[in-house]
Design a protein around this motif. Structure first.
Motif, PDB file in Angstrom:
ATOM      1  N   ALA A 200      -5.929   2.935  16.781  1.00  0.00           N
ATOM      2  CA  ALA A 200      -5.733   4.356  15.944  1.00  0.00           C
ATOM      3  C   ALA A 200      -6.215   3.949  14.715  1.00  0.00           C
ATOM      4  CB  ALA A 200      -4.205   4.564  16.028  1.00  0.00           C
ATOM      5  N   ALA A 201      -7.309   5.077  14.391  1.00  0.00           N
ATOM      6  CA  ALA A 201      -7.757   4.987  12.914  1.00  0.00           C
ATOM      7  C   ALA A 201      -6.775   5.979  12.123  1.00  0.00           C
ATOM      8  CB  ALA A 201      -9.079   5.609  12.924  1.00  0.00           C
ATOM      9  N   VAL A 202      -6.476   5.894  10.785  1.00  0.00           N
ATOM     10  CA  VAL A 202      -5.790   6.457  10.082  1.00  0.00           C
ATOM     11  C   VAL A 202      -6.711   6.802   8.874  1.00  0.00           C
ATOM     12  CG1 VAL A 202      -3.424   6.600   9.001  1.00  0.00           C
ATOM     13  CG2 VAL A 202      -3.726   5.357  10.939  1.00  0.00           C
ATOM     14  N   LEU A 203      -6.489   7.880   8.459  1.00  0.00           N
ATOM     15  CA  LEU A 203      -7.193   8.458   7.118  1.00  0.00           C
ATOM     16  C   LEU A 203      -6.284   9.372   6.326  1.00  0.00           C
ATOM     17  CD1 LEU A 203      -9.963   8.705   5.910  1.00  0.00           C
ATOM     18  CD2 LEU A 203     -10.297  10.821   6.783  1.00  0.00           C
ATOM     19  N   TYR A 204      -5.686   9.077   4.829  1.00  0.00           N
ATOM     20  CA  TYR A 204      -4.783   9.755   4.073  1.00  0.00           C
ATOM     21  C   TYR A 204      -5.223   9.629   2.762  1.00  0.00           C
ATOM     22  CZ  TYR A 204      -2.830   5.327   2.924  1.00  0.00           C
ATOM     23  OH  TYR A 204      -2.373   4.063   2.707  1.00  0.00           O
TER      24      TYR A 204
ATOM     25  N   PRO B 145       0.867  -1.258  -0.138  1.00  0.00           N
ATOM     26  CA  PRO B 145      -0.095   0.109   0.145  1.00  0.00           C
ATOM     27  C   PRO B 145       0.751   1.200  -0.067  1.00  0.00           C
ATOM     28  CG  PRO B 145       0.095  -1.100   2.109  1.00  0.00           C
ATOM     29  CD  PRO B 145       0.877  -2.109   1.329  1.00  0.00           C
ATOM     30  N   VAL B 146       0.125   2.395  -0.277  1.00  0.00           N
ATOM     31  CA  VAL B 146       1.010   3.788  -0.290  1.00  0.00           C
ATOM     32  C   VAL B 146       1.799   3.930   1.074  1.00  0.00           C
ATOM     33  CG1 VAL B 146       0.845   6.259  -0.390  1.00  0.00           C
ATOM     34  CG2 VAL B 146      -0.385   4.668  -1.969  1.00  0.00           C
ATOM     35  N   LEU B 147       0.769   3.755   2.195  1.00  0.00           N
ATOM     36  CA  LEU B 147       1.536   4.038   3.419  1.00  0.00           C
ATOM     37  C   LEU B 147       1.286   2.784   4.385  1.00  0.00           C
ATOM     38  CD1 LEU B 147       0.584   7.432   4.552  1.00  0.00           C
ATOM     39  CD2 LEU B 147       2.631   6.865   3.692  1.00  0.00           C
ATOM     40  N   THR B 148       2.254   2.229   5.250  1.00  0.00           N
ATOM     41  CA  THR B 148       2.121   1.309   6.012  1.00  0.00           C
ATOM     42  C   THR B 148       2.403   1.758   7.457  1.00  0.00           C
ATOM     43  OG1 THR B 148       4.446   0.632   5.863  1.00  0.00           O
ATOM     44  CG2 THR B 148       2.803  -0.690   4.797  1.00  0.00           C
ATOM     45  N   PHE B 149       1.828   1.401   8.456  1.00  0.00           N
ATOM     46  CA  PHE B 149       1.744   1.887   9.649  1.00  0.00           C
ATOM     47  C   PHE B 149       2.531   0.980  10.881  1.00  0.00           C
ATOM     48  CE2 PHE B 149      -1.359   4.105   7.266  1.00  0.00           C
ATOM     49  CZ  PHE B 149      -1.150   5.789   7.603  1.00  0.00           C
TER      50      PHE B 149
ATOM     51  N   GLY C 164     -20.921   3.725  -4.343  1.00  0.00           N
ATOM     52  CA  GLY C 164     -19.736   2.977  -4.662  1.00  0.00           C
ATOM     53  C   GLY C 164     -18.498   3.548  -4.720  1.00  0.00           C
ATOM     54  N   VAL C 165     -18.415   4.851  -4.420  1.00  0.00           N
ATOM     55  CA  VAL C 165     -17.251   5.781  -4.638  1.00  0.00           C
ATOM     56  C   VAL C 165     -16.463   5.588  -3.348  1.00  0.00           C
ATOM     57  CG1 VAL C 165     -16.425   8.107  -4.902  1.00  0.00           C
ATOM     58  CG2 VAL C 165     -18.513   7.416  -6.069  1.00  0.00           C
ATOM     59  N   ILE C 166     -16.957   5.132  -2.221  1.00  0.00           N
ATOM     60  CA  ILE C 166     -16.216   4.736  -0.973  1.00  0.00           C
ATOM     61  C   ILE C 166     -16.692   3.492  -0.825  1.00  0.00           C
ATOM     62  CG2 ILE C 166     -16.100   5.125   1.340  1.00  0.00           C
ATOM     63  CD1 ILE C 166     -16.881   8.021   1.034  1.00  0.00           C
ATOM     64  N   ARG C 167     -15.601   2.534  -0.898  1.00  0.00           N
ATOM     65  CA  ARG C 167     -15.833   0.942  -0.282  1.00  0.00           C
ATOM     66  C   ARG C 167     -14.660   0.683  -0.036  1.00  0.00           C
ATOM     67  NH1 ARG C 167     -17.094  -1.330  -6.307  1.00  0.00           N
ATOM     68  NH2 ARG C 167     -16.193   0.506  -7.677  1.00  0.00           N
ATOM     69  N   ASN C 168     -14.687  -0.611   0.873  1.00  0.00           N
ATOM     70  CA  ASN C 168     -13.330  -0.931   1.461  1.00  0.00           C
ATOM     71  C   ASN C 168     -12.562   0.179   1.914  1.00  0.00           C
ATOM     72  OD1 ASN C 168     -14.425  -3.350   0.763  1.00  0.00           O
ATOM     73  ND2 ASN C 168     -13.453  -3.659  -1.182  1.00  0.00           N
ATOM     74  N   ASN C 169     -13.223   1.073   2.621  1.00  0.00           N
ATOM     75  CA  ASN C 169     -12.336   2.163   3.297  1.00  0.00           C
ATOM     76  C   ASN C 169     -11.515   2.963   2.375  1.00  0.00           C
ATOM     77  OD1 ASN C 169     -13.251   1.523   5.891  1.00  0.00           O
ATOM     78  ND2 ASN C 169     -11.399  -0.018   6.275  1.00  0.00           N
ATOM     79  N   ARG C 170     -11.793   2.996   1.021  1.00  0.00           N
ATOM     80  CA  ARG C 170     -10.977   3.578  -0.032  1.00  0.00           C
ATOM     81  C   ARG C 170     -12.085   4.367  -0.769  1.00  0.00           C
ATOM     82  NH1 ARG C 170      -6.703   2.078  -4.097  1.00  0.00           N
ATOM     83  NH2 ARG C 170      -5.803   0.841  -2.430  1.00  0.00           N
TER      84      ARG C 170
ATOM     85  N   GLN D  34      -8.807   8.320  -1.293  1.00  0.00           N
ATOM     86  CA  GLN D  34      -8.683   8.404   0.257  1.00  0.00           C
ATOM     87  C   GLN D  34      -8.875   7.135   0.871  1.00  0.00           C
ATOM     88  OE1 GLN D  34     -11.994  10.251   2.485  1.00  0.00           O
ATOM     89  NE2 GLN D  34     -10.241  11.730   3.203  1.00  0.00           N
ATOM     90  N   LEU D  35      -7.731   6.939   1.500  1.00  0.00           N
ATOM     91  CA  LEU D  35      -7.542   5.577   2.232  1.00  0.00           C
ATOM     92  C   LEU D  35      -7.993   5.670   3.749  1.00  0.00           C
ATOM     93  CD1 LEU D  35      -6.199   5.216  -0.346  1.00  0.00           C
ATOM     94  CD2 LEU D  35      -5.026   3.119   0.551  1.00  0.00           C
ATOM     95  N   GLU D  36      -8.588   4.557   4.321  1.00  0.00           N
ATOM     96  CA  GLU D  36      -8.591   4.453   5.852  1.00  0.00           C
ATOM     97  C   GLU D  36      -7.886   3.161   6.140  1.00  0.00           C
ATOM     98  OE1 GLU D  36     -12.690   4.387   7.081  1.00  0.00           O
ATOM     99  OE2 GLU D  36     -13.266   5.924   5.365  1.00  0.00           O
ATOM    100  N   ASP D  37      -7.211   3.406   7.429  1.00  0.00           N
ATOM    101  CA  ASP D  37      -6.391   2.057   7.881  1.00  0.00           C
ATOM    102  C   ASP D  37      -6.692   2.276   9.390  1.00  0.00           C
ATOM    103  OD1 ASP D  37      -4.595   0.207   7.932  1.00  0.00           O
ATOM    104  OD2 ASP D  37      -3.219   0.789   6.764  1.00  0.00           O
ATOM    105  N   SER D  38      -6.068   1.271   9.899  1.00  0.00           N
ATOM    106  CA  SER D  38      -6.239   1.193  11.523  1.00  0.00           C
ATOM    107  C   SER D  38      -4.818   0.277  11.964  1.00  0.00           C
ATOM    108  CB  SER D  38      -7.470   0.559  12.057  1.00  0.00           C
ATOM    109  OG  SER D  38      -7.660  -0.603  11.518  1.00  0.00           O
ATOM    110  N   LEU D  39      -4.640   0.714  13.221  1.00  0.00           N
ATOM    111  CA  LEU D  39      -3.542  -0.227  13.900  1.00  0.00           C
ATOM    112  C   LEU D  39      -3.913  -0.216  15.328  1.00  0.00           C
ATOM    113  CD1 LEU D  39      -0.385   1.811  14.269  1.00  0.00           C
ATOM    114  CD2 LEU D  39      -2.272   2.753  13.515  1.00  0.00           C
ATOM    115  N   THR D  40      -3.572  -1.345  15.890  1.00  0.00           N
ATOM    116  CA  THR D  40      -3.733  -1.237  17.543  1.00  0.00           C
ATOM    117  C   THR D  40      -2.329  -1.200  18.203  1.00  0.00           C
ATOM    118  OG1 THR D  40      -3.374  -3.816  17.259  1.00  0.00           O
ATOM    119  CG2 THR D  40      -5.618  -3.022  17.186  1.00  0.00           C
ATOM    120  N   ILE D  41      -2.580  -0.374  19.383  1.00  0.00           N
ATOM    121  CA  ILE D  41      -1.527  -0.233  20.033  1.00  0.00           C
ATOM    122  C   ILE D  41      -1.643  -1.009  21.564  1.00  0.00           C
ATOM    123  CG2 ILE D  41      -0.098   1.740  21.159  1.00  0.00           C
ATOM    124  CD1 ILE D  41      -1.802   3.623  19.138  1.00  0.00           C
TER     125      ILE D  41
END
Lengths: 327, 275
Positions: free
Chosen positions: A108-112, A23-27, A288-294, A122-129
Motif C-alpha cells: 500500500a502506498a500512502v500519500l498525505y 512522524p505525523v501519521l503511522t500506518f 530538492g523540493v521533493i526529497r525522501n518522499n517528502r 506532503q509525505l509518502e509512506d508505504s506498508l506491506t500487507i
C-alpha cells in the motif's frame, strides 16, 4: 524538605523520557496477516494513527497487487485526520479460484499532507500487507485479532477503586487511598508511556497556540515589505528568475506567492514563475523540493544559482539574501 | 520565627522559576508536566502546562493516563504545596500579598467552577478557550512575544492583557487572589490537600489561640482551625509566626484519624473561657 526535593527529582526523571520524534501519521494493517482461500474474499483495514499536533489532510491509500489478487475499492481517501486521532479505511481482498496457496504481499502506498504555521509538507509512506492463501479455509476469514481491553475498562476500574478509597477515607481509614493513588501513578505512567502519551504531551506543548498569544493575525496578514527592503530591491540591476513552488493544499503558500509578486512589482528585473508541485513533480524533485518522499512548500528557488528557501518564517530577510541584496 | 523555612521556600520558588524558564539553556520542550500553572507558549518554557494539556486531551478525546499519573504524583507529594512553594505565578501572588484579608467562604469554591468551565469549554468549542483568557499566558507568552516582535497588539493580546491587569489588581487588593478564587490548577491540587505528604499539623495542647497565624496567612485562613483546608498552600507562614510551635509543616502520610474535631472543641472551650 530533603525528602520532598528528592521525590520531585524522581518524578522529573520519570517524566523525562527522551524518545525519538514520531512522524505525523503511522500506518498499520488490521489484521496483521490476511487469511483467505482461493475464490474467496477477506476484509482488512488500513489504520492511520496521528502522533502529532498537526491535522493530516488528504490521506490517500493505493495498492500494488500481485497477480491473482484484487482489492476493492482500489484506492481510499480520508479527507482529514485530527491530531492524535485515528483514521480507518476498510478494504476487501479477493483471490481468484485458481490462485495457488502460498504467501503473497500487497503493498500500500500512502500519500498525505500537513501544514505547520509556516511550512506545508506532503509525505509518502508505504506498508506491506501479508496475505496467506490457503486451501483449508472454506470462507472469508477476518483474522487474527489480538485481544485488547475496551477503552473504558481501565478508567472505569480506576474510578471504582477511587470510589472505594474515598469511601474508606471518609470513614477515617486513610491508608487505602494511598494504595489506590499509588496504583494510579504507577499504572498511569506505565500505560501512558506505552501509549506514547508523553510524546503526545510534548507534541501538544511544542506547537504554539498562535491565536492565544496574538500571533496568528500577523502571520496570516498579507506580506508587507519594509521600506529598507524596498530600497534594497531597487539596487538589483540584472535579471533574476525566481521559481515559486506551491501546492493547492498548502495554507502558507499564498503568503510566499504574494511576497514574490510584491518584489517583482518593485523591481521588474525580478521575474517569477509559479510551479504547482502536484503537477510538475519532476521539476520539484530536481529543485530538492521533493526529497525522501517528502514535499516541502512553499519553496522559492533562484533559477540561476539553484538556491532554495523554504517556508514563510522571516521570509523578507531570507528572500533579500536569496536575491543578493540582503545583509 | 522560623526564618530557615522562609528561606527554603524562597529557594524552592526560585527553582520553580528556574524550571519555568529553563529554555534559556537552549533545550526544547520536554515531557515534564509542570507542577503549577506555567504557560508552555512562553518562549523559554521547557515544561507542559497541566491545564493547557488537559484541554487538549479533552479536545482529542484521549484517556489521560500520563496526565493523571503525573498530577496524582504531585498531589500525593504536596497537594497545594506546589502553589506555595513552586508555582511561578503563585510566587507573583506572594510578592503582591499586601493585604492578607479574610474573604473565603463559598467564594473560594469558584476555582472549581473555573476548572469545570475550562473542561466543558474545551469539549464544547474544541479549542483551548481557557488559554485565551489565562493571565499566565498573557504574562509569560503574549507580552514576551510582543517584545520579540512576533505578536502584535490585537484582540487576543488585549484580551490577555486585560485579564492580566484585572488579576494583578485583584492580587494587590486581596492576597493570593488568583490562587484563592480562580486557579484551576490550584483547584485540582486542592483535592489532594488532606492526603498530601506535605501538610500542616496542629498540636492543640500548645495552641494559645492568639490568632497570629490567621493574620499571617496569605490565603485568609485561620490555620488553627483550617490547617487541612483545601485552600491551604502549605506556605508555612503560619508556622513562622507561631511562637508556641503549635503548627508545624511536616512531610509524611496523613494516615492518622483527622484531629479537626479537637481544635474546634477546644476553640469552643476557649471562647467560653474568654467570655
Amino acid at each position: 524538605m530533603a525528602k520532598l526535593t528528592l521525590a520531585i527529582l524522581i518524578i522529573a526523571v520519570i517524566s523525562v523520557t527522551v524518545l525519538s520524534q514520531t512522524p505525523v501519521l503511522t500506518f498499520s494493517v488490521e489484521p496483521t496477516t490476511v487469511y483467505l482461500a482461493p475464490g474467496r474474499a477477506a476484509q482488512f483495514q488500513v489504520i492511520a494513527t496521528s502522533g502529532a499536533a498537526y491535522t493530516a489532510d488528504d490521506v490517500e491509500v493505493s495498492f500494488t497487487i500481485p497477480p491473482g489478487l484484487s482489492v476493492t475499492p482500489q484506492t481510499g481517501t480520508i479527507a482529514k485526520i485530527a491530531p492524535f486521532t485515528k483514521g480507518k479505511l476498510a478494504f476487501s481482498v479477493t483471490a481468484t479460484a485458481d490462485l495457488p496457496p502460498g504467501k503473497y504481499t500487497i503493498t500500500a502506498a500512502v500519500l498525505y499532507t500537513y501544514c505547520t504555521a509556516t511550512n506545508c509538507f506532503q509525505l509518502e509512506d508505504s506498508l506491506t500487507i501479508p496475505v496467506r492463501v490457503t486451501a483449508e479455509l472454506t470462507g472469508p476469514v477476518a483474522t487474527t485479532k489480538s485481544a485488547t481491553l475496551p477503552p473504558w475498562a481501565l478508567p472505569t476500574l480506576g474510578l471504582v477503586l477511587l470510589g472505594v478509597g474515598i469511601g474508606l477515607w471518609t470513614r477515617g481509614i486513610k491508608a487505602p487511598i494511598y494504595f489506590v493513588l499509588l496504583l494510579f501513578v504507577i499504572g498511569g505512567f506505565v500505560y501512558g508511556i506505552k501509549l506514547r502519551q508523553p510524546e503526545q504531551a510534548q507534541g501538544i506543548a511544542s506547537v504554539l497556540c498562535t491565536s492565544c498569544v496574538g500571533i496568528e493575525a500577523v502571520q496570516h496578514a498579507p506580506p508587507h515589505l519594509s521600506d529598507a527592503a524596498r530600497a534594497a530591491l531597487k539596487q538589483i540591476t540584472s535579471n533574476i528568475d525566481l521559481v515559486v513552488f506551491y501546492a493547492p493544499w498548502c495554507h502558507t503558500c499564498p503568503y510566499a506567492e504574494a511576497m514574490v509578486k510584491d518584489v517583482a512589482a518593485i523591481n521588474p528585473h525580478v521575474k517569477y514563475t509559479f510551479v504547482d508541485v502536484s503537477v510538475d513533480r519532476a521539476r520539484a524533485a530536481q529543485a530538492g523540493v521533493i526529497r525522501n518522499n517528502r514535499t516541502i512548500v512553499p519553496a522559492i528557488m533562484r533559477a540561476d544559482t539553484g538556491a532554495v528557501i523554504f517556508g514563510i518564517r522571516d521570509l523578507e530577510p531570507r528572500l533579500l539574501q536569496l536575491l543578493g541584496v540582503g545583509k | 520565627m522560623n526564618v530557615r523555612l522562609s528561606l527554603m521556600r524562597r529557594i524552592s520558588q526560585g527553582f520553580g522559576l528556574l524550571l519555568g524558564l529553563f529554555g534559556f539553556t537552549g533545550i526544547g520542550m520536554t515531557h515534564i508536566i509542570f507542577p503549577g500553572l506555567h504557560c508552555y507558549a512562553c518562549p523559554l518554557a521547557v515544561t507542559i502546562c497541566p491545564i493547557g494539556l488537559a484541554q487538549n486531551l479533552v479536545i482529542y478525546g484521549t484517556v489521560p493516563y500520563f496526565w493523571v499519573a503525573t498530577i496524582v504524583a504531585y498531589g500525593i507529594l504536596a497537594g497545594r504545596g506546589f502553589c506555595g512553594w513552586f508555582c511561578p505565578f503563585g510566587t507573583l501572588n506572594d510578592l503582591l500579598s499586601f493585604r492578607k484579608v479574610r474573604i473565603n467562604g463559598i467564594a473560594s469554591y469558584s476555582k472549581y467552577a473555573v476548572l469545570i468551565g475550562t473542561i466543558i469549554a474545551a469539549w464544547m468549542f474544541a479549542d483551548t478557550m481557557f488559554c485565551k483568557v489565562c493571565p499566565v499566558g498573557g504574562l509569560e507568552a503574549s507580552i514576551p512575544y510582543l517584545f520579540l516582535g512576533v505578536a502584535s497588539v490585537n484582540r487576543p493580546f488585549l484580551l490577555h492583557l486585560g485579564v492580566l491587569v484585572a488579576v494583578l489588581a485583584g492580587m494587590v487588593i486581596i492576597s493570593r487572589f488568583w490562587c484563592r478564587y480562580l486557579c484551576p490548577m490550584g483547584a485540582i491540587l486542592s483535592l489532594f490537600n488532606r492526603i498530601s505528604f506535605l501538610h500542616l499539623t496542629l498540636n492543640p495542647n500548645r495552641c494559645s489561640w492568639c490568632g497570629d497565624c490567621a493574620k499571617a496567612c496569605p490565603m485568609g485562613l485561620q490555620p488553627q482551625e483550617e490547617y487541612d483546608s483545601h485552600n491551604c498552600t502549605k506556605c508555612g507562614e503560619c508556622t513562622t509566626v507561631c511562637t508556641m510551635d503549635a503548627i508545624q509543616l511536616t512531610f509524611s502520610p496523613q494516615v492518622e484519624r483527622s484531629r479537626r474535631v479537637i481544635p474546634l472543641l477546644l476553640n469552643r472551650e476557649h471562647d467560653q473561657g474568654g467570655s
